[in-house]
Every structure is written in C-alpha cells, then in structure tokens.
Design an enzyme around this catalytic site. Structure first.
Site, short mmCIF file in Angstrom:
data_model
loop_
_atom_site.label_atom_id
_atom_site.label_comp_id
_atom_site.label_asym_id
_atom_site.label_seq_id
_atom_site.Cartn_x
_atom_site.Cartn_y
_atom_site.Cartn_z
N ASP A 10 0.88 -1.10 -0.04
CA ASP A 10 0.15 0.14 0.02
C ASP A 10 0.92 1.14 0.08
O ASP A 10 2.07 1.16 0.22
CB ASP A 10 -1.02 0.05 1.38
CG ASP A 10 -1.93 1.33 1.45
OD1 ASP A 10 -2.49 1.51 0.48
OD2 ASP A 10 -1.89 1.75 2.59
N SER A 11 0.35 2.29 -0.12
CA SER A 11 1.20 3.58 0.02
C SER A 11 1.36 3.88 1.27
O SER A 11 2.60 4.71 1.39
CB SER A 11 0.15 4.60 -0.54
OG SER A 11 -0.82 4.85 0.32
N TYR A 42 -0.66 8.13 -2.02
CA TYR A 42 -0.82 8.10 -3.69
C TYR A 42 -1.96 8.65 -4.13
O TYR A 42 -2.17 8.83 -5.51
CB TYR A 42 -1.05 6.52 -3.89
CG TYR A 42 0.31 5.71 -3.80
CD1 TYR A 42 1.50 6.22 -3.57
CD2 TYR A 42 0.30 4.21 -4.20
CE1 TYR A 42 2.70 5.37 -3.61
CE2 TYR A 42 1.31 3.53 -4.07
CZ TYR A 42 2.66 4.03 -3.59
OH TYR A 42 3.88 3.27 -3.65
N GLY A 43 -3.08 9.11 -3.35
CA GLY A 43 -4.25 9.39 -3.65
C GLY A 43 -3.98 10.74 -4.51
O GLY A 43 -5.03 11.17 -5.52
N CYS A 73 -4.19 -1.35 -2.23
CA CYS A 73 -4.35 0.03 -2.27
C CYS A 73 -5.02 0.24 -3.47
O CYS A 73 -4.99 -0.13 -4.45
CB CYS A 73 -2.99 0.63 -2.28
SG CYS A 73 -3.23 2.49 -2.98
N ASN A 74 -6.35 0.96 -3.21
CA ASN A 74 -7.33 1.34 -4.39
C ASN A 74 -6.69 2.14 -5.36
O ASN A 74 -6.97 2.08 -6.57
CB ASN A 74 -8.51 1.88 -3.83
CG ASN A 74 -9.70 0.97 -2.96
OD1 ASN A 74 -10.35 0.57 -3.74
ND2 ASN A 74 -9.13 0.86 -1.63
N GLU A 153 -4.84 8.96 9.31
CA GLU A 153 -3.45 9.32 9.66
C GLU A 153 -2.80 10.16 10.94
O GLU A 153 -2.21 9.73 11.55
CB GLU A 153 -2.56 9.62 8.62
CG GLU A 153 -2.73 8.71 7.25
CD GLU A 153 -1.61 7.41 7.20
OE1 GLU A 153 -0.45 8.20 7.87
OE2 GLU A 153 -1.72 6.65 6.46
N CYS A 185 -11.04 2.89 -0.18
CA CYS A 185 -9.69 3.03 0.20
C CYS A 185 -9.47 2.16 1.28
O CYS A 185 -10.40 2.13 2.16
CB CYS A 185 -9.73 4.61 0.52
SG CYS A 185 -8.19 5.27 1.32
N THR A 186 -8.29 1.84 1.42
CA THR A 186 -7.80 0.69 2.56
C THR A 186 -7.77 1.37 3.74
O THR A 186 -7.50 0.78 4.92
CB THR A 186 -6.82 -0.14 1.91
OG1 THR A 186 -5.85 0.64 1.73
CG2 THR A 186 -7.33 -1.27 0.97
N HIS A 187 -7.65 2.81 3.89
CA HIS A 187 -7.71 3.43 5.27
C HIS A 187 -9.10 3.39 5.85
O HIS A 187 -9.21 3.53 7.06
CB HIS A 187 -7.56 4.84 5.02
CG HIS A 187 -5.77 4.91 4.91
ND1 HIS A 187 -5.21 4.62 4.05
CD2 HIS A 187 -4.88 5.68 5.85
CE1 HIS A 187 -3.95 5.03 3.79
NE2 HIS A 187 -3.56 5.60 5.15
#
Ligand code: DGL
Length: 266
Positions: A10-11, A42-43, A73-74, A153, A185-187
């Site tokens: 992932d980022s 990355y977004g 990561c999407n 984050e 989004c994986t967050h």
C-alpha cells in the site's frame, strides 16, 4: 513455495487493514508487507508515478520470495494493476482490491450504490466502469473524500473533527438513496462504524478486507499454495520510518508490529 509469504503493499499503513483481515481468514500464512510511506499519499499522485512505485515494490516483494502479490491500495489498484499484470503476470499471481469488491456487488443486485475514495481512485472511474460492466442494473455514484486519509493518519477518528468531516462529505446529495457504500480506500475501514452510524446503520458498508481475503484463500487453495509448514513469520517494511508510522501501524493491524526501513529506489 507453500511456506513463502503473501506479498502485500500500500502507499502506507492503510493496507494493514487488509493484512489484518487476511490474518483472520488465513492465520497459518506468513505476510511480507511494504508500505510506501515515503510517497504517501498515492491518492494525489500521477498514474505514471504510482505505476513506477508499484513496479519497484512488486520487484522487492518478489525478491523476498512472495508467492502472490496483493495490491492493498485502491489508488494503486486503479492506476497500476493492468501495468503490473503486463510486467509481472508471468512471474506471480497478482490481486487487486477493486475486482473482488465489484464481483461481490454483482451478487447483491442493488439499485443504487455509492463509492468513496481518494482523488486518484475516483477520477480514474474504475469502479463505475467495472460495476457498470458486471451489474448494468446498479447505478453507482462516486465521491472523492480526500481528507479522510490525513484525518485518519493524524488519529482524528472518534471526535468532533472526524464527525464533522464525515458528515460534510456524506451529506452530499448525490449519495441520497444509496443501498450500499463501497469504502474505496483501504484506510477507511478504520472509520467504518462512524460511516455506518451516519447512515443510521441502514445501508451496507462494503470494505475490501474480508472479501479479498476469501478470494485469496480460494486462489491459494486452487493453486496448492496454502502454507502447511506450521511456520508463520510476518515482516513489515516501509520506505520511510518514523516512530509515529509504527504506532499507527499497530492501530491498523490491530496487533504488535515492528517496521523495518527498506530503501528500494536505488
Ligand atoms: N490506502 C490508499 C487507497 O486504498 C489510500 C491512501 C493514499 O492516498 O495513499 O487508495
């Protein structure tokens, strides 16, 4: 081969929500995780940059004997999956986090759904394209929610700030009448409960972790790659180490993690 780890990237630390889900479904598997914290988020990056980073990370994971590589990561799934399949498809099994979710949506026959994600994921139109192809009867609206990643984050999760940001984004008229919302989004699984609450628990909130883990289990089974060695060893790498990343990584993975820095760009 069976005892080799599952490669995940992932980022940053968001993909650890997927790693956590994999651990629930496949506890006997070892993981090797790479979070590109030096290039997070990355977004906001170009497709070209995300492809370059994703290629280098895939080389790193394969160099560490990953038996499969999962793009957790999407933004990278939307921008780099096809590229990675062309570059590495003959060397390993590659999985993304978008196709399994789209396949799941295809089984549910919703009339209207929403998807939220980073600017990169939403502007790519990947979810619309794939959902329209698989479920022509499902209308899909998409909404970029770029503040969610820095908010999570920074640890704003159960407070007035996060509630105000969640409310502001999700009150968008375009989402009226949705039956399901894809967390693209994986967050976002970290704020899953607050999102469900915003919709009074009346819609299905879909995140990729469990769905992808089940697909991964099927793939490992089909290819006779399930780890039967009895030895489990997880490794976690980042491209930029700070104590703060390590601390937040533990929240995302819901377990003890030690991060090692790996310089893979030279
Ligand atoms: N976790 C990443 C995703 O699923 C988003 C974070 C980022 O923008 O780097 O898209």
């Amino acid at each position: 081969m069976k005892g080799q780890p599952i490669g995940i990237f992932d980022s940053g630390v968001g993909g650890l929500t997927v790693a956590h889900a994999i651990k629930q479904i496949l506890p006997a598997e070892s993981l090797i995780y790479f979070g590109d914290t030096a290039h997070l988020p990355y977004g906001d990056k170009s497709e070209e940059s995300i492809r370059f980073y994703s290629g280098k990370i895939t080389e790193f994971l394969l160099g560490h004997n990953a038996k499969v590589v999962l793009i957790a990561c999407n933004s990278a799934s939307a921008s780099a999956f096809e590229f990675l399949k062309k570059e590495f498809g003959d060397k390993t099994i590659l999985l993304d986090v978008i196709d399994p979710v789209v396949d799941y949506i295809g089984t549910r026959h919703f009339s209207k759904i929403g998807v939220i994600g980073t600017k990169r994921t939403i502007s790519s139109g990947t979810y619309e394209l794939k959902v329209n192809a698989i479920s022509p009867g499902t209308s899909i609206v998409s909404l970029p929610t770029p503040l969610f990643v820095p908010m999570i984050e920074e640890g704003f999760i159960f407070d007035d700030i996060s509630n105000a940001i969640i409310r502001t984004y999700l009150s968008n008229d375009s989402l009226a009448g949705i039956q399901a919302l894809i967390l693209g989004c994986t967050h976002y699984p970290i704020i899953r409960n607050q999102i469900s609450k915003f919709f009074n628990f009346n819609i299905e909130v879909v995140d990729s972790g469990r769905i992808v883990s089940v697909i991964l289990r099927d793939i490992l089974e089909k290819n006779d790659l399930l780890n039967d060695s009895g030895i489990v060893k997880d490794q976690f790498f980042v491209s930029d180490y700070t104590y703060y990343f390590e601390k937040i990584a533990r929240t995302f993975f819901e377990g003890e993690i030690n991060l090692s820095k790996a310089d893979i760009w030279n």
